[in-house]
Design an enzyme around this catalytic site. Structure first.
Site, mmCIF file in Angstrom:
data_model
loop_
_atom_site.group_PDB
_atom_site.id
_atom_site.type_symbol
_atom_site.label_atom_id
_atom_site.label_comp_id
_atom_site.label_asym_id
_atom_site.label_seq_id
_atom_site.Cartn_x
_atom_site.Cartn_y
_atom_site.Cartn_z
ATOM 1 N N GLY A 205 11.299 -18.969 -7.572
ATOM 2 C CA GLY A 205 12.107 -20.139 -7.729
ATOM 3 C C GLY A 205 13.529 -19.868 -7.307
ATOM 4 O O GLY A 205 13.903 -18.925 -6.334
ATOM 5 N N ASN A 206 14.443 -20.748 -7.683
ATOM 6 C CA ASN A 206 15.923 -20.507 -7.473
ATOM 7 C C ASN A 206 16.676 -21.169 -8.599
ATOM 8 O O ASN A 206 16.089 -21.642 -9.423
ATOM 9 C CB ASN A 206 15.826 -21.405 -5.992
ATOM 10 C CG ASN A 206 15.582 -22.975 -6.168
ATOM 11 O OD1 ASN A 206 16.332 -23.588 -6.995
ATOM 12 N ND2 ASN A 206 14.790 -23.540 -5.566
ATOM 13 N N ARG A 207 17.946 -21.065 -8.426
ATOM 14 C CA ARG A 207 18.807 -21.334 -9.400
ATOM 15 C C ARG A 207 19.309 -22.495 -9.745
ATOM 16 O O ARG A 207 20.177 -22.694 -10.534
ATOM 17 C CB ARG A 207 20.258 -20.240 -9.275
ATOM 18 C CG ARG A 207 19.981 -18.807 -9.201
ATOM 19 C CD ARG A 207 21.011 -18.066 -8.652
ATOM 20 N NE ARG A 207 22.271 -18.031 -9.252
ATOM 21 C CZ ARG A 207 22.651 -17.501 -10.210
ATOM 22 N NH1 ARG A 207 21.909 -16.158 -10.600
ATOM 23 N NH2 ARG A 207 23.703 -17.707 -10.745
ATOM 24 N N SER A 208 18.832 -23.673 -9.028
ATOM 25 C CA SER A 208 19.028 -24.892 -9.273
ATOM 26 C C SER A 208 18.665 -25.366 -10.751
ATOM 27 O O SER A 208 17.699 -25.217 -10.967
ATOM 28 C CB SER A 208 18.525 -25.714 -8.224
ATOM 29 O OG SER A 208 18.948 -27.278 -8.332
ATOM 30 N N ALA A 274 16.664 -28.188 -4.464
ATOM 31 C CA ALA A 274 16.616 -26.836 -3.845
ATOM 32 C C ALA A 274 15.124 -26.696 -3.702
ATOM 33 O O ALA A 274 14.269 -26.356 -4.474
ATOM 34 C CB ALA A 274 17.098 -25.926 -4.470
#
Ligand code: CTP
Length: 404
Positions: A205-208, A274
């Site tokens: 995943g990502n930090r959004s 994102a």
């Protein structure tokens, strides 16, 4: 704000006392205008003491100040609670037979009415027609609550709780200050970050967090748009209030389906989410186990479809405005803006909002800094401030494109 609180003559007038308190405690100046009948339920001293302002019911009081005109023109919001069947009828007919109805004819500000009456009176065709007339004229008539009425009976017709009336009335006033330049527009906003499963318990995943996307949805809604929020694993609060419809998704495949379905009807699509560029080629159905002594297994990735590029290429609805986001860190080869310009040209979206991330900027923070570029990479706007302020600058730019 300067608020006029109209009170008409029904038992629920006692609840308007609490409403007055709430509005005063929220820092607003409130002038109460009861009808003569309302004073049979709650007397003038109560209104005067709690509002700190004089109370009159008649245009013949304090004639030298032409009260109804002065009050009406100076008001930022009018709330009539309770609004009886008789008050609705007189307001709908445009009568001016007391100070309250006379004042209603002089105001330019938003008017909110909270009806309260017996169910039969609320359902009567005369009342139904009066409410329709008032709503067609822009009066915000709150639907009465359902519950215990004055006698033993219960049903629709009960005055909503003072907290609910206050919240709704202040929101109406707030909206009235915002330009309604997206009224009648359908908007899709994707927010958050996609997660690509490795197995049932792990993902890439990502930090959004979705904060900027939620701010975009809220701003569009406040400006009159009908908003669908495609919500990818949001950590930020407020999703349910900022959109007319929220579609929760996890992976890029789900986000793509949800965005495309909503985009078929939309005037504007903003891809603030994102989106993962790659996903594990074959996610495991069972939890992956480590085998002692064998070290980590490599993860094979395959490319995801570029949802934004597809939207730009296919234009699912003629004249649709497509907006992308580009989170950039800058590197040795180029700065944030240069990377953004190259991406604007490559992606071809009508607008690309470029923001700097990394070093504590962008993700999960209340503030943002954004350069808005057109499809040629030229800067059309710049915003630095809260995510809501950034959202409004972006919608200003979108409204300009829509207006062309
Ligand atoms: N986007 C998308 N589908 C993808 C990847 C990105 O729709 N598979 C959208 C994002 O929602 C965003 C824009 O494309 O609006 C830019 O995303 P970004 O990741 O910055 O761009 P990339 O094309 O992935 O470029 P790079 O990762 O090389 O910087």
């Amino acid at each position: 704000m300067r608020i006029l609180l109209g009170v008409s003559g029904g038992i629920a007038a006692y609840k308007a006392v609490l409403l007055l308190r709430l509005l005063r405690e929220a820092g607003h100046a409130v002038r109460v205008i009861p009808t003569p009948t309302a004073l049979r339920f709650v007397g003038a001293p109560t209104w005067e003491a709690l509002s700190g302002e004089p109370v009159s019911t008649d245009v013949f009081d304090d004639v030298e100040h032409v009260q109804h005109v002065a009050l009406g023109q100076g008001a930022d919001l009018v709330v009539v609670a309770p609004a009886t069947a008789d008050l609705l009828a007189r307001a709908a007919a445009g009568r001016a037979d007391d100070l309250l109805t006379s004042t209603l004819l002089t105001v330019h500000c938003p008017v909110v009415m909270a009806p309260a009456m017996h169910t039969e009176m609320w359902a009567h065709p005369a009342t139904v027609a009066n409410v329709a007339t008032l709503r067609a004229r822009g009066v915000h008539v709150i639907d009465p609550a359902s519950g215990r009425l004055t006698g033993r009976d219960s049903g629709p017709g009960r005055l909503p709780e003072p907290e609910d009336i206050a919240r709704e009335a202040l929101a109406v006033a707030e909206r009235a200050r915002v330009p309604q330049d997206l009224a009648g527009r359908r908007v899709v906003v994707s927010a958050g970050g996609t997660r690509e499963p490795l197995d049932p318990v792990r993902w890439i995943g990502n930090r959004s967090t979705g904060r900027q996307g939620i701010a975009l949805a809220q701003a569009a809604r406040d400006r009159g748009a009908e908003v669908v929020l495609v919500a990818a694993n949001l950590e930020a609060q407020g999703a349910s209030q900022c959109a007319d419809r929220v579609v929760p998704v996890e992976s890029t495949a789900q986000l793509r389906d949800a965005v495309r379905a909503a985009a078929a009807e939309a005037d504007v699509v903003v891809m603030a989410a994102a989106v993962a560029d790659f996903r594990p080629a074959s996610p495991s159905e069972a939890k992956l186990k480590k085998t002692p002594g064998q070290g980590p297994a490599p993860i094979e990735l395959v490319e995801n479809p570029d949802v934004l590029a597809e939207l730009v290429r296919e234009r699912l609805r003629p004249g649709q405005v497509v907006v992308g986001f580009a989170a950039e860190t800058g590197d040795v080869s180029a700065g944030v803006l240069e990377h953004g310009r190259a991406k604007a040209v490559r992606k071809g979206a009508d607008l690309l909002a470029v923001n700097a991330v990394g070093d504590g900027r962008g993700f999960g923070t209340p503030d943002n800094e954004v350069w808005v570029l057109d499809a040629a990479g030229d800067q059309v706007a710049y915003a630095r401030g809260t995510k809501r302020q950034v959202a409004d600058v972006l919608w200003d730019a979108v409204a300009k494109v829509l207006g062309r």
